[in-house]
Scaffold this motif. Structure first.
Motif, short mmCIF file in Angstrom:
data_model
loop_
_atom_site.label_atom_id
_atom_site.label_comp_id
_atom_site.label_asym_id
_atom_site.label_seq_id
_atom_site.Cartn_x
_atom_site.Cartn_y
_atom_site.Cartn_z
N ARG A 132 5.74 -1.84 -4.67
CA ARG A 132 5.53 -0.42 -4.99
C ARG A 132 5.61 0.42 -3.73
NH1 ARG A 132 0.44 0.88 -8.44
NH2 ARG A 132 -0.65 0.65 -6.48
N GLU A 133 5.05 -0.09 -2.62
CA GLU A 133 5.17 0.63 -1.34
C GLU A 133 6.63 0.81 -0.98
OE1 GLU A 133 3.00 -1.27 1.79
OE2 GLU A 133 1.08 -1.16 0.72
N LYS B 152 9.10 1.18 -3.00
CA LYS B 152 9.64 2.28 -3.81
C LYS B 152 9.28 3.61 -3.17
CE LYS B 152 9.79 0.62 -8.58
NZ LYS B 152 8.66 0.09 -9.33
N TRP B 153 8.04 3.73 -2.71
CA TRP B 153 7.61 4.96 -2.08
C TRP B 153 8.35 5.21 -0.77
CZ3 TRP B 153 1.67 3.90 -2.90
CH2 TRP B 153 1.37 4.09 -4.25
N ASP C 160 10.53 8.49 0.17
CA ASP C 160 10.35 9.32 1.37
C ASP C 160 11.60 9.41 2.22
OD1 ASP C 160 6.84 9.02 2.45
OD2 ASP C 160 7.77 9.74 0.61
N PHE D 141 1.49 0.76 5.87
CA PHE D 141 2.55 1.52 5.20
C PHE D 141 2.51 2.99 5.61
CE2 PHE D 141 5.43 2.87 2.08
CZ PHE D 141 4.92 4.00 1.46
N GLN D 142 1.30 3.53 5.75
CA GLN D 142 1.18 4.96 6.04
C GLN D 142 1.73 5.31 7.42
OE1 GLN D 142 -1.26 2.94 5.10
NE2 GLN D 142 -2.42 3.79 3.37
N VAL E 273 5.71 5.33 7.04
CA VAL E 273 6.30 6.56 6.50
C VAL E 273 5.76 7.80 7.21
CG1 VAL E 273 6.90 5.71 4.23
CG2 VAL E 273 4.61 6.58 4.63
#
Lengths: 368, 422
Positions: A96-97, A99-100, A104, A147-148, A151
């Protein structure tokens, strides 16, 4: 006031969003006298989050799809290994990450939709180079880089906040502090039109959340020890157009706020609260990558919390509110005990509020 | 395009009874049990690009309508009187005003109609009185013709305003698609149908926001839901509620046999905080964390939220937003829509049997449409219409063929109720 520009990270070109006047002390009306000019602030250019970068890197759809398939299988190969070791993410979360990350990095939904269909025969513009994409995902899986940070942003409440190494990633639990403030100001003009303080603001999350809610009837001051965090917070404040509502001050806890004693309507904070010994056993994303000064609360994790409790009495005006986030039940109980007995009988309505996972997470109360 | 016109041509064939209009579909499917209005009603309508016919209302309808209109006139006068009296209590005053406001648009139309009818009578007597003056007579006749057209228009508008309306028609909706029997193939068809609604929404200029997706192994959708926003979305899509059956050769099928599987579609009107007031005490919100200290101890991108509405036991879980706050907001939105629908069904089931004869009566297990891919046709079982442009429909293009027919049938059912309830 002098500003020294330190360009700490090699960056692609982007226009400067932060104007020097942001750091000027705006509260001339509140303080009767400014004792000495504030020390020169080190200004560090924040790293631009991926979703704000221009999509100027042209790649062949085929290559992008190839990267995506590689990244997906890398994510799937993790299985539950991270989860078993330190409660890290499992493969479905990682997918899912991914996909995000695609959201972005690509211009609009059309590209990410196209990637799922068979039409892989054109060139598209994306926000990082293909090489960078490979590097970033490798860092995610092999180094457990959060992850943060990859991105460059975190979705928090209804905001998107820029974050980078050296700044704590705002937690979902902390979203609730803004709700607690909302409840308290809903029928209390004195608090709604007052001055709020977010101590240890990091990315500016709580200050911005509260600032948006006060709707320019009130004001907020956000403090942090780290100049990097303040630069990132300034960027976030600017993005939400809150320069006239949220002021930033550098310093340790109440130190930069001496001119405001007895005048503050509310104090909120998510201070470091992890016991020092626990830091090494933390989930790799946290322990290996997030700034220790934002996490380490001393031997029992309560050093900074107690400091806040001790200072709150003299900072808050009568009827002022406080809300602090903690480690859980034990810390909450200690704080309540302190506030009700040792703090010199200045507080009332001291409460413990649980978070949505059922953990006793916040201590709130009022200055008599 | 040709097929679209053909469907409409069939509908246009001027036949005296409504039942015939409805069964003049292209298929040979028998008329559904829902279409049984009385044959004394004469209504001919057209929705096509061929032209607007001014609908003709039967004397029976007009007679019934007159009764209703007179009743409204009396009621309005009574309320107006009440409001003008100084002795009226504030509560009575407010109630009367509220009702007056509701009746206002009908009342205005009625006075327009009355003045038009006076004009018609005046012109008729003029014609009689001046029968020798040819010019006068022809002028009066011309004006009489115009006045009568206008009278018809007003009567139609009034009829529409008197028909039972669903308040929810103007609202946004929540679409839920669920794969039924048929395993993997059903999931794949669920995805096809979901995408069909997405494309249709885009064509209509509506906003289509995916709320939740549960993928199957072959990347079909076991369950999928979306929030669709725009003008009158619910009114348009509410007919989609029910079981959609598909007959085709599945992708996974080696021997080339045709399989039948089913997908269920639910459409819920979106409710806001005024319709469904949720008290904090009634909600249990939790994140389904697997233990752990949380907070600063963890870095997670899983901010899934589950909300339980304690009084009703309704549970909604949302996980795909990027922040907990947004997951919670979406969960509340879906919860409100579900509670609203629950309340609406409860109210409707208390009403008369007439309700069950209407389309979209809320029976989720009602089979509404069959999609036969090998034969390239889609049949709607409620109006007995078959469309042969199956690809167009799946691309969101020709769904209106069915929706227009269903809307027409709904209006006719409403008119049937209107006259039979006298």
């Amino acid at each position: 006031m002098k500003l020294s520009l330190i360009s700490a990270f090699g960056m692609s070109n982007f226009t400067m969003f932060i104007k020097p006047p942001l750091f000027r002390n705006l509260h001339q009306s509140v303080c009767s006298s400014v004792k000495s000019p504030p020390p020169p602030l080190a200004y560090i250019k924040p790293r631009m989050p991926l979703f704000l970068r221009p999509s100027t890197h042209m790649v062949a759809m085929l290559d992008l799809c190839k990267w995506y398939e590689w990244a997906k299988s890398l994510a799937s190969s993790v299985g539950t290994t991270f989860e078993d070791v330190d409660n890290g993410p499992d493969s479905s979360l990682l997918r899912r990450e991914l996909k995000w990350l695609v959201d972005d990095v690509t211009e609009d939904r059309a590209v990410s939709l196209l990637m799922h269909s068979e039409k892989c025969d054109r060139n598209v513009g994306i926000r990082v180079s293909l090489d960078e994409l490979y590097k970033l995902w490798k860092e995610r899986i092999e180094e457990r880089r959060p992850f943060q940070y990859i991105v460059g942003c975190e979705h928090w409440r209804d905001l998107v906040l820029c974050v980078q190494e050296g700044v704590l990633i705002p937690r979902p639990e902390t979203e609730q502090i803004v709700d607690l403030v909302a409840d308290v100001v809903s029928d209390n003009e004195g608090l709604r039109e007052g001055l709020w303080v977010d101590l240890g603001t990091g990315s500016g999350a709580i200050a911005i959340g509260v600032g948006m809610m006060l709707e320019s009837l009130g004001r907020a001051i956000a403090t942090d020890l780290s100049p990097l965090a303040l630069s990132v917070a300034a960027f976030n404040v600017q993005r939400y157009g809150l320069q006239d509502v949220v002021e930033l001050r550098q310093g340790s806890w109440f130190e930069p706020l001496k001119d405001l004693e007895g005048k503050v309507a509310g104090i909120v904070s998510n201070p470091p609260y992890i016991p020092s010994d626990n830091i090494s056993g933390l989930q790799a994303e946290v322990g290996r990558h997030e700034p220790r000064i934002a996490l380490d609360g001393g031997v029992n994790g309560m050093d900074d919390l107690l400091r806040l409790c001790k200072g709150a009495g003299s900072m808050l005006k009568s009827g002022g509110f406080f809300a602090f986030e903690t480690n859980g039940e034990q810390q909450c109980k200690h704080l309540v005990e302190y506030m009700e007995t040792d703090a010199g009988d200045c507080f009332c309505n001291v409460n413990i509020v649980p978070d949505f996972a059922g953990i006793q997470r916040f201590v709130t109360g009022f200055r008599k | 395009m040709r097929r679209h016109l053909w469907c409409n041509l069939k509908r246009l064939q001027c036949v005296p009874t409504i039942t015939n209009v409805l069964t003049q579909g292209i298929s040979v499917a028998p008329p559904s049990a829902a279409a049984t209005p009385t044959s004394s009603l004469l209504i001919i309508r057209s929705y096509s690009s061929i032209g607007e016919l001014q609908p003709q209302l039967s004397p029976e309808i007009i007679r019934i309508m007159e009764q209703r209109l007179t009743a409204i006139e009396y009621r309005t006068a009574f309320l107006q009187n009440l409001v003008n009296q100084p002795e009226a209590s504030p509560a009575e005053y407010a109630r009367a005003n509220k009702e007056l406001r509701k009746l206002k648009s009908s009342a205005d139309l009625i006075s327009e109609l009355r003045s038009k009818q006076k004009e018609i009578n005046g012109l008729k007597s003029l014609r009689v009185d001046c029968s020798e003056d040819k010019d006068m007579v022809s002028m009066a006749t011309e004006e009489l013709g115009e006045a009568m057209v206008e009278e018809k228009r007003l009567q139609n508008l009034l009829l529409k305003s008197l028909l039972p309306k669903d308040d929810a028609d103007e609202r946004d909706c929540i679409l839920e698609v669920r794969a039924g029997t048929g395993g993997e193939e059903a999931s794949l068809f669920a995805m096809d149908i979901f995408k069909m609604y997405e494309k249709y929404s885009q064509k209509k200029g509506w906003k289509f926001e995916v709320v939740d997706l549960t993928e199957s192994d072959l990347r079909g959708y076991k369950e999928a839901s979306a929030a669709i926003s725009g003008a009158d979305v619910y009114g348009k899509l509410k007919f989609e509620k029910g079981i959609h059956r598909v007959q085709r050769i599945p992708v996974t099928e080696k021997a080339g046999r045709i399989h039948t599987s089913a997908v269920s579609v639910a459409i819920l009107p979106q409710a806001d905080e005024v319709d469904v007031q949720l008290r904090n005490e009634d909600l249990k919100i939790d994140t389904y964390r697997s233990g752990g200290a949380g907070g600063q101890h963890a870095n997670t991108t899983n901010s899934a939220v589950r909300i339980t509405h304690i009084p009703s036991g309704m549970v909604v879980a949302i996980q795909d937003e990027r922040s907990q706050h947004m997951n919670k907001a979406k969960a509340l939105k879906v919860l409100r829509a579900k509670l609203y629908e629950m309340e609406r069904s409860r109210i409707h089931s208390k009403r008369s049997k007439l309700r069950s004869e209407q389309i979209g009566s809320g029976d989720r297990s009602e089979r509404v449409r069959t999609y036969n891919f090998p034969q390239g046709r889609i049949t709607d079982h409620r109006v007995g219409i078959t469309c042969h442009a199956i690809d167009d429909v799946m691309q969101g293009e020709s769904l209106d063929v069915f929706l227009d027919a269903l809307l027409l049938q709904q209006e006719m059912d409403a008119i049937a109720c209107f006259s039979s309830s006298q």
